[in-house]
Write an enzyme that holds these catalytic residues in place. Structure first.
Site, PDB file in Angstrom:
ATOM      1  N   ALA A 100       1.167  -1.306   0.276  1.00 31.33           N
ATOM      2  CA  ALA A 100      -0.090   0.262   0.224  1.00 31.33           C
ATOM      3  C   ALA A 100       0.772   1.329   0.182  1.00 31.33           C
ATOM      4  CB  ALA A 100      -0.580  -0.179   1.064  1.00 31.33           C
ATOM      5  N   VAL A 107       4.605  -1.818   4.460  1.00 28.84           N
ATOM      6  CA  VAL A 107       5.457  -2.012   3.192  1.00 28.84           C
ATOM      7  C   VAL A 107       4.193  -3.106   2.718  1.00 28.84           C
ATOM      8  CG1 VAL A 107       7.487  -2.042   4.387  1.00 28.84           C
ATOM      9  CG2 VAL A 107       6.613  -4.084   3.880  1.00 28.84           C
ATOM     10  N   GLU A 108       3.186  -3.755   3.589  1.00 24.43           N
ATOM     11  CA  GLU A 108       2.199  -4.079   2.888  1.00 24.43           C
ATOM     12  C   GLU A 108       0.518  -3.620   3.117  1.00 24.43           C
ATOM     13  OE1 GLU A 108       2.429  -8.526   3.387  1.00 24.43           O
ATOM     14  OE2 GLU A 108       4.459  -7.985   5.032  1.00 24.43           O
ATOM     15  N   MET A 109       0.470  -3.943   3.673  1.00 24.38           N
ATOM     16  CA  MET A 109      -1.181  -3.162   3.725  1.00 24.38           C
ATOM     17  C   MET A 109      -1.990  -2.042   4.801  1.00 24.38           C
ATOM     18  SD  MET A 109      -3.336  -6.979   3.349  1.00 24.38           S
ATOM     19  CE  MET A 109      -5.302  -7.036   2.483  1.00 24.38           C
TER      20      MET A 109
END
Length: 329
Positions: free
Chosen positions: A91, A133-135
């Site tokens: 994201a 660094v993901e959702m």
């Protein structure tokens, strides 16, 4: 009389050859079963209410802070549970720190992630939602509140989990049920059961795989699991040309024995889950096989041995007869 004698000899020789061939095939199947285990199609039907809900959540981009990515973004079911990128897009334009491994068959693993920091599939499902660094969601409470406000989910959770509020527990359980429905048996599983025959190249490849010692780590149901040092005989980054040297499981345990130790990846569908290794540094399976032989086994394998091993690994690709994972979308 002479012709009759010749005919009898031909028949007897034929029976003898067939008997030897059957014995050889039986020994080969036994060798395989001594090193590997089969998996079967999931008992979870795609129309199971929890699977249906979990599938919707797996593809739901609103589970990310900016509504830009879903679980499927990094673990694309149409691509055998990966995105074929070195690092995945998170994201807000972020980039993950490690290559995204396949999500297929992960419910059979003893732990999750390259460093094993999650012990269960449900724990693994929850972590990326909260990782920057993901959702990048700020909290579990935020996730639950956001999902609860979406009319479709408010209704669906009420039907699937009656008399229960929407929670991270039932969100992750539903997604886990969907993932568990994606088990991918292959031709090799049919071979283990005595219901299929490997080609000559696949057979040679399996024998080389076992004889060279690959099966010491890549065994069992997944042909992988557990933890091993990456670079037993030499530093892995000399061969992968990795831009960053990753300390592996050491980052979780801070135990010196875990330095450069990583989870042993499953080899099921490995012909499709490129690029390879924790940093996606190697683009082809051929190169990955050669590097593994060198740094893990101190073996320089030939071109034919490499090609045969790849043929064997191709037998681990999901069978068309079981239906592709993408067919459950």
């Amino acid at each position: 009389m002479k012709n009759l004698t010749c005919l009898i000899l031909v028949v007897l020789l034929g029976v003898g050859c067939k008997s030897e061939s059957s014995k050889s095939e039986s020994n080969l199947i036994q060798l395989a079963n001594d090193n590997f285990e089969s998996i079967s199609k999931s008992s979870l039907d795609k129309n199971n209410p929890k699977v249906v809900l979990g599938k919707a959540l797996f593809f739901e981009k609103r589970l990310s802070i900016d509504n830009s990515i879903s679980c499927n973004s990094c673990h694309d079911i149409k691509k055998f549970g990966v995105d074929n990128l070195d690092f995945s897009n998170g994201a807000r334009g972020a980039l993950t720190k490690r290559n995204s491994p396949t999500i297929l068959n992960t419910h059979l693993q003893s732990s999750q992630f390259w460093d094993g920091r999650a012990q269960t599939l449900q724990e693994q499902i929850r972590m990326p939602m909260l990782t920057d660094v993901e959702m990048s969601m700020p909290s579990e409470e935020f996730i639950v509140k956001k999902v609860s406000k979406i009319e479709f989910y408010a209704k669906s959770f009420g039907e699937v989990y009656p008399n229960q509020d929407v929670s991270m527990e039932n969100i992750s359980e539903a997604i886990a049920n969907y993932i568990e429905s994606l088990t991918t048996p292959s031709k090799f599983d049919d071979f283990l059961a005595g219901n299929a025959v490997l080609s000559s190249s696949e057979t040679r490849g399996m024998k080389v795989f076992i004889d060279k010692g690959c099966a010491e780590c890549h065994s069992g149901k997944l042909l992988g699991d557990g933890f091993e040092e990456f670079g037993v005989f030499d530093s892995y980054w000399k061969y992968t040309k990795s831009q960053k040297i990753d300390s592996g499981r050491y980052s979780v345990t801070k135990n010196e024995d875990d330095l450069f130790v990583f989870k042993v990846p499953s080899l099921r569908n490995v012909t499709e889950t490129y690029p390879y290794f924790h940093d996606g540094s190697i683009k082809t399976l051929k190169e990955a096989v050669k590097i593994m032989a060198q740094v893990q086994l101190d073996e320089q394998i030939s071109e034919r041995e490499t090609d045969d091993i790849i043929s064997f690994l191709n037998s681990l690709k999901q069978s068309q007869s079981t239906g592709s994972a993408s067919s459950t979308q």
